[in-house]
Design a protein around this motif. Structure first.
Motif, PDB file in Angstrom:
ATOM      1  N   LYS A   1      -7.036  -8.483   8.426  1.00  0.00           N
ATOM      2  CA  LYS A   1      -5.453  -8.961   8.383  1.00  0.00           C
ATOM      3  C   LYS A   1      -5.229 -10.091   8.284  1.00  0.00           C
ATOM      4  N   PRO A   2      -3.737 -10.896   8.052  1.00  0.00           N
ATOM      5  CA  PRO A   2      -2.973  -9.737   6.355  1.00  0.00           C
ATOM      6  C   PRO A   2      -4.057 -10.027   5.417  1.00  0.00           C
ATOM      7  N   ALA A   3      -3.147  -8.715   4.774  1.00  0.00           N
ATOM      8  CA  ALA A   3      -4.118  -8.261   3.540  1.00  0.00           C
ATOM      9  C   ALA A   3      -4.394  -9.047   2.656  1.00  0.00           C
TER      10      ALA A   3
ATOM     11  N   ALA B   1      -1.494  -4.903  -5.124  1.00  0.00           N
ATOM     12  CA  ALA B   1      -2.917  -4.697  -6.426  1.00  0.00           C
ATOM     13  C   ALA B   1      -4.235  -4.132  -6.328  1.00  0.00           C
ATOM     14  N   MET B   2      -4.340  -4.903  -4.807  1.00  0.00           N
ATOM     15  CA  MET B   2      -5.671  -4.088  -4.018  1.00  0.00           C
ATOM     16  C   MET B   2      -5.242  -2.888  -4.065  1.00  0.00           C
ATOM     17  N   PHE B   3      -4.624  -2.626  -3.376  1.00  0.00           N
ATOM     18  CA  PHE B   3      -4.202  -1.323  -2.383  1.00  0.00           C
ATOM     19  C   PHE B   3      -4.145  -0.539  -4.555  1.00  0.00           C
TER      20      PHE B   3
ATOM     21  N   LEU C   1     -11.327   4.788  -4.003  1.00  0.00           N
ATOM     22  CA  LEU C   1     -12.199   3.925  -2.182  1.00  0.00           C
ATOM     23  C   LEU C   1     -11.375   3.924  -1.912  1.00  0.00           C
ATOM     24  N   VAL C   2     -11.494   4.051  -0.443  1.00  0.00           N
ATOM     25  CA  VAL C   2     -10.995   2.941   0.875  1.00  0.00           C
ATOM     26  C   VAL C   2     -10.512   2.064   1.085  1.00  0.00           C
ATOM     27  N   LEU C   3      -9.236   1.444   1.533  1.00  0.00           N
ATOM     28  CA  LEU C   3      -9.134  -0.102   1.799  1.00  0.00           C
ATOM     29  C   LEU C   3      -8.122   0.349   2.756  1.00  0.00           C
ATOM     30  N   LEU C   4      -8.768  -0.391   3.908  1.00  0.00           N
ATOM     31  CA  LEU C   4      -7.297  -0.283   5.250  1.00  0.00           C
ATOM     32  C   LEU C   4      -7.524  -1.653   5.695  1.00  0.00           C
TER      33      LEU C   4
ATOM     34  N   VAL D   1      -3.942   3.215   8.427  1.00  0.00           N
ATOM     35  CA  VAL D   1      -2.770   1.926   8.089  1.00  0.00           C
ATOM     36  C   VAL D   1      -2.713   2.457   6.172  1.00  0.00           C
ATOM     37  N   SER D   2      -1.149   2.789   6.580  1.00  0.00           N
ATOM     38  CA  SER D   2      -1.122   3.428   5.227  1.00  0.00           C
ATOM     39  C   SER D   2      -1.339   1.727   3.915  1.00  0.00           C
ATOM     40  N   LYS D   3      -1.161   2.047   2.300  1.00  0.00           N
ATOM     41  CA  LYS D   3      -0.742   1.288   1.331  1.00  0.00           C
ATOM     42  C   LYS D   3       0.340   0.476   1.884  1.00  0.00           C
ATOM     43  N   GLU D   4       1.203   1.711   2.082  1.00  0.00           N
ATOM     44  CA  GLU D   4       2.809   0.870   1.717  1.00  0.00           C
ATOM     45  C   GLU D   4       2.887   0.470   3.239  1.00  0.00           C
ATOM     46  N   ASP D   5       1.935   0.477   4.064  1.00  0.00           N
ATOM     47  CA  ASP D   5       2.273   0.295   5.431  1.00  0.00           C
ATOM     48  C   ASP D   5       1.962  -1.379   5.470  1.00  0.00           C
ATOM     49  N   SER D   6       0.992  -2.191   4.679  1.00  0.00           N
ATOM     50  CA  SER D   6       0.528  -2.520   4.530  1.00  0.00           C
ATOM     51  C   SER D   6       1.419  -3.285   3.229  1.00  0.00           C
TER      52      SER D   6
END
Ligand SMILES: NC(=O)C1=CN([C@@H]2O[C@H](COP(=O)(O)OP(=O)(O)OC[C@H]3O[C@@H](n4cnc5c(N)ncnc54)[C@H](OP(=O)(O)O)[C@@H]3O)[C@@H](O)[C@H]2O)C=CC1
Ligand SMILES: O=C1OC[C@@H](O)[C@H](O)[C@H]1O
Length: 387
Positions: free
Chosen positions: A121-123, A132-134, A142-145, A354-359
């Protein structure tokens, strides 16, 4: 006495977790970008007690530094550049604890190399980079968290459950703090460098914003006000643009007021020491029919308490170190997070996420604060992604 014993036993096990027996099948092999300070707590120790995770490689800009880190932490493979690690086909997952300003470049490169990414964090420095990353992660399946580890701990989820139960009624206000004392970080720390994505709102405020948004289950509509303290001059030429501390208030839907307060160097004055302001990791939720207070939402595994006050004047205290069917009292926030990350990569259900939208929304709130404060958003990466 029993609780003192529990505290000591839990914290000793957090420091040196029991080793898990490897599970049948192939474990996920992690590679770490950078010989980062946070590596041992965030990944190396949690992986030790995870039967399906192995920290296999580390890369540093200086090979000797990577070798020393590998020796200290029992890591098999050493690389003298981040790209070499990404090129290793034996690596399944990347842990990216680089300075914030490098998150975007190296996460994009890791995803392009076909690796899942656990990203600190932060992303990134900006919303655009975060999105762009998500998007690349989705495109590559692929998984991105974003590693908001505290979200995976039972204490955080217990507060959310109490709010959801209706016991204290609708939320009226949330106040989240994250402060650490002066001299904890040296003037040369990455957190004070603008080009590396420095600033208290980036480093600590991101948690305050995250817990405020998570507990409210709503996105802020407006930053009502911001005040900030610049960083000390000895931190470098950009010190005036790097917030050492910041306070912000938000308007959330339904008339809810959110407030955050973060500080990377709370002055060690007698007043601050006596009023417990030098280490402040708490959140208070004021509701129509009561109030909830969580002491130490950041690292609740070490110690925390949840106080629930209801309208009838009653008060109780709860603690939550495990879920009914998951965890051990000594599991750290990072260990719970690793559990979810491994399960996600393996295509299994996860206990929390923690979702894409959340980040993206969290980064949006960070940007809104920097814009309102006049400091401006953190500089976007000069590196350009070319597929
Ligand atoms: N989840 C959590 O609880 C925590 C998260 N964090 C996050 O993790 C990240 C790293 O924090 P932390 O471990 O404290 O950081 P460090 O100061 O240890 O830096 C991490 C790594 O960054 C690398 N690096 C690459 N370029 C630079 C540069 N130009 N200047 C300085 N370092 C560089 C270094 O790698 P090399 O070894 O190659 O030289 C270093 O090992 C941040 O994003 C921070 O927000 C930090 C602490 C706690
Ligand atoms: O967990 C944390 O707390 C303190 C911060 O400075 C650090 O970067 C962070 O992630």
């Amino acid at each position: 006495m029993a609780s003192l014993f529990g505290f000591l036993a839990r914290n000793l096990a957090i420091l040196d977790p029991p080793e898990a027996k490897p599970a049948a099948g192939s474990p996920l092999r992690f590679g770490i970008l950078g010989a980062a300070d946070i590596g041992p707590n965030a990944l190396l120790k949690p992986a030790k007690s995870h039967p399906e995770a192995v920290v296999y490689a580390v890369a540093a800009r200086d090979q000797a530094r990577a070798a020393a880190y590998a020796k200290k932490h029992g890591i098999e493979k050493v690389y003298g550049s981040y790209q070499e690690l990404l090129d290793d086909p034996e690596v399944d997952c990347i842990y990216n604890p680089l300075p914030n300003g490098l998150h975007y470049e190296w996460t994009m490169k890791a995803l392009a190399a076909g690796k899942h990414v656990l990203l600190e964090k932060p992303a990134a420095n900006t919303v655009e980079e975060t999105r762009a990353m998500f998007e690349l992660a989705e495109e590559k399946n692929l998984v991105l968290l974003e590693a908001f580890h505290y979200r995976f701990h039972p204490a955080t989820q217990r507060v959310k459950d109490i709010l959801g139960s209706g016991e204290v009624g609708a939320i009226r206000a949330i106040k989240a703090n994250l402060k650490i004392f002066d001299r904890y970080y040296k003037p040369t720390d990455i957190r004070y460098q603008l080009s590396l994505g420095g600033g208290a709102v980036m480093d600590m405020g991101c948690y305050c914003i995250n817990i405020m948004r998570f507990l409210a289950g709503l996105e802020p509509t407006e930053v009502l006000g911001v005040t900030h303290q610049p960083s000390p001059k000895e931190t470098g030429p950009d010190s005036a643009l790097v917030d050492r501390a910041a306070d912000a208030t938000f308007d959330l839907p339904g008339g809810i007021i959110g407030a955050i307060s973060c500080d990377m160097a709370q002055p060690l004055t007698l007043r601050n020491i006596l009023t417990f302001r030098i280490l402040d990791f708490d959140v208070k939720i004021t509701c129509e029919k009561g109030e909830i207070y969580l002491m130490n939402y950041l690292l609740p595994n070490h110690y925390h308490f949840i106080t629930i006050k209801t309208a009838d004047g009653k008060q109780r205290t709860e603690k939550a170190y495990t879920f009914p069917a998951l965890g051990e009292p000594w599991w750290s926030t990072y260990r719970y997070q690793l559990e979810a990350f491994v399960n996600k990569v393996k295509g299994r259900p996860v206990h929390h996420w923690v979702s894409k939208e959340d980040s993206i929304a969290n980064m949006q709130a960070i940007e809104s604060i920097y814009t309102k404060s006049g400091l401006g958003i953190r500089p976007k990466s000069e590196w350009v992604f070319a597929q």
